[in-house]
Motif scaffolding. Structure first.
Motif, short mmCIF file in Angstrom:
data_model
loop_
_atom_site.label_atom_id
_atom_site.label_comp_id
_atom_site.label_asym_id
_atom_site.label_seq_id
_atom_site.Cartn_x
_atom_site.Cartn_y
_atom_site.Cartn_z
N ILE A 35 -23.92 14.07 -10.94
CA ILE A 35 -23.26 14.56 -9.73
C ILE A 35 -22.05 13.70 -9.42
N ASP A 36 -22.19 12.40 -9.60
CA ASP A 36 -21.10 11.46 -9.35
C ASP A 36 -19.88 11.80 -10.21
N VAL A 37 -20.12 12.09 -11.48
CA VAL A 37 -19.03 12.46 -12.40
C VAL A 37 -18.37 13.76 -11.94
N LYS A 38 -19.19 14.71 -11.52
CA LYS A 38 -18.66 15.99 -11.06
C LYS A 38 -17.80 15.83 -9.80
N MET A 39 -18.23 14.93 -8.90
CA MET A 39 -17.45 14.70 -7.68
C MET A 39 -16.11 14.07 -8.01
N THR A 40 -16.11 13.13 -8.93
CA THR A 40 -14.84 12.51 -9.34
C THR A 40 -13.90 13.56 -9.91
N ALA A 41 -14.44 14.44 -10.76
CA ALA A 41 -13.62 15.49 -11.37
C ALA A 41 -13.07 16.43 -10.30
N TYR A 42 -13.89 16.73 -9.29
CA TYR A 42 -13.46 17.62 -8.21
C TYR A 42 -12.28 17.00 -7.45
N LEU A 72 -13.84 14.85 2.35
CA LEU A 72 -12.90 15.85 1.85
C LEU A 72 -12.69 16.97 2.86
N MET A 73 -13.73 17.32 3.60
CA MET A 73 -13.59 18.33 4.63
C MET A 73 -12.69 17.83 5.76
N GLU A 74 -12.89 16.58 6.15
CA GLU A 74 -12.11 16.03 7.26
C GLU A 74 -10.63 15.88 6.88
N ARG A 75 -10.40 15.43 5.66
CA ARG A 75 -9.02 15.11 5.27
C ARG A 75 -8.28 16.26 4.59
N HIS A 76 -9.04 17.15 3.92
CA HIS A 76 -8.37 18.18 3.12
C HIS A 76 -8.89 19.59 3.37
N ALA A 77 -9.81 19.73 4.33
CA ALA A 77 -10.32 21.06 4.73
C ALA A 77 -10.80 21.88 3.54
N ILE A 78 -11.58 21.26 2.67
CA ILE A 78 -12.07 21.98 1.49
C ILE A 78 -13.18 22.95 1.86
N ASP A 79 -13.48 23.87 0.96
CA ASP A 79 -14.58 24.82 1.09
C ASP A 79 -15.87 24.11 0.68
N SER A 80 -16.75 23.88 1.63
CA SER A 80 -17.97 23.13 1.34
C SER A 80 -18.84 23.84 0.31
N ASP A 81 -18.92 25.16 0.37
CA ASP A 81 -19.76 25.90 -0.58
C ASP A 81 -19.25 25.72 -2.01
N ASP A 82 -17.93 25.75 -2.18
CA ASP A 82 -17.34 25.56 -3.50
C ASP A 82 -17.65 24.16 -4.03
N PHE A 83 -17.51 23.17 -3.17
CA PHE A 83 -17.80 21.79 -3.56
C PHE A 83 -19.26 21.63 -3.98
N GLY A 118 -27.82 16.44 0.01
CA GLY A 118 -27.44 17.48 -0.95
C GLY A 118 -27.72 18.85 -0.37
N ASP A 119 -27.56 19.89 -1.19
CA ASP A 119 -27.85 21.23 -0.69
C ASP A 119 -29.22 21.70 -1.15
N ARG A 120 -29.67 22.80 -0.55
CA ARG A 120 -31.02 23.30 -0.81
C ARG A 120 -31.23 23.65 -2.28
N GLY A 121 -30.23 24.28 -2.89
CA GLY A 121 -30.37 24.66 -4.29
C GLY A 121 -30.63 23.46 -5.18
N ALA A 145 -27.90 20.67 8.33
CA ALA A 145 -27.42 19.57 9.17
C ALA A 145 -26.04 19.83 9.73
N GLY A 146 -25.50 21.03 9.49
CA GLY A 146 -24.16 21.34 9.97
C GLY A 146 -23.09 20.55 9.24
N LEU A 147 -23.42 20.15 7.99
CA LEU A 147 -22.53 19.40 7.11
C LEU A 147 -22.25 17.98 7.62
N THR A 148 -23.03 17.52 8.59
CA THR A 148 -22.94 16.13 9.05
C THR A 148 -24.06 15.35 8.37
#
Length: 236
Positions: A35-42, A72-83, A118-121, A145-148
């Motif tokens: 997951i860490d590697v995937k986040m860096t790539a994102y 990333l949501m706070e600074r770049h308004a990304i799509d949380s579902d995509d992330f 993390g997410d439910r999936g 958690a409302g993404l918090t």
């Protein structure tokens, strides 16, 4: 690594709350490294920066906001579902089923929850691979958690309100001491999960959390053994 707990400290517990990553599976499994590697790539792709720069930013966001996603949501308004979809696209075969852990969780008296940033999936796939998914009553994820993320107190309050959990009747198991501060304040019994053969010299997260040691009631590097000692005492 530590003496097994006196079960009397858990005799009142009716709700058992478990973090997911590096808690329900051993730290040495290293699943989260994917997951860490995937986040860096994102981050690298999002901001068009080299991986080294992306990784440094990723870690800075994690420390400031609690999760890379929140930052990333706070600074770049990304799509949380995509992330969440992209960073959890990993190989779960790294996980070895843990029937001993499953049996212990199943026999604990009361309700059992997974409470994850993390997410439910991801939680479902992880718990299913471990062979323990069916032993939980529900999963409270970052979306619920409302993404918090943890360790925000409002997230624990939301969790407790949703499931009508009374803090003194609950126990929380976590691999990050800072995520046990709010549960401790709510009256929960807190258990910190550390890597096997734990030494502070190679546990940077624990080093960052030393000042929160007062929020930790118990420490173990073997969750199945810890839980089984409780189950055996309860059934004696």
């Amino acid at each position: 690594m530590t003496d097994l707990p006196d079960a009397s400290h858990f005799s009142h517990v009716t709700d058992w709350v478990f973090d997911l990553d590096n808690t329900l599976y051993p730290h040495h499994t290293n699943l989260f490294s994917q997951i860490d590697v995937k986040m860096t790539a994102y981050v690298s792709e999002l901001l068009s920066v080299p991986r080294e720069e992306a990784r440094a930013l990723q870690k800075a966001l994690y420390l400031e906001y609690g999760t890379t996603l929140k930052g990333l949501m706070e600074r770049h308004a990304i799509d949380s579902d995509d992330f969440l979809e992209k960073v959890h696209d990993i190989d779960y075969s790294w996980l070895v089923p843990d029937p001993v852990l499953g049996a212990a969780i199943r026999q604990l008296p009361g309700r059992k929850f997974i409470f994850t940033n993390g997410d439910r999936g991801h939680a479902e796939r992880t718990a299913r691979q471990l062979g323990i998914l069916d032993h939980f009553d529900d999963i409270f994820d970052i979306v619920a958690a409302g993404l918090t993320p943890k360790p925000a107190r409002e997230t624990y309050d939301k969790f407790a309100e949703l499931y009508k959990i009374v803090g003194p009747n609950a126990a929380m198991f976590e691999d990050l001491a800072r995520n046990l501060s709010a549960p401790k304040a709510l009256g929960m019994t807190t258990v910190l999960i550390v890597p096997r053969n734990f030494e502070p010299t190679f546990a940077e997260i624990w080093e960052r959390d030393l000042e929160r040691s007062d929020d930790v009631d118990f420490v173990t590097d073997n969750l199945p053994e810890f839980l089984n000692s409780l189950v055996d005492a309860f059934n004696a």
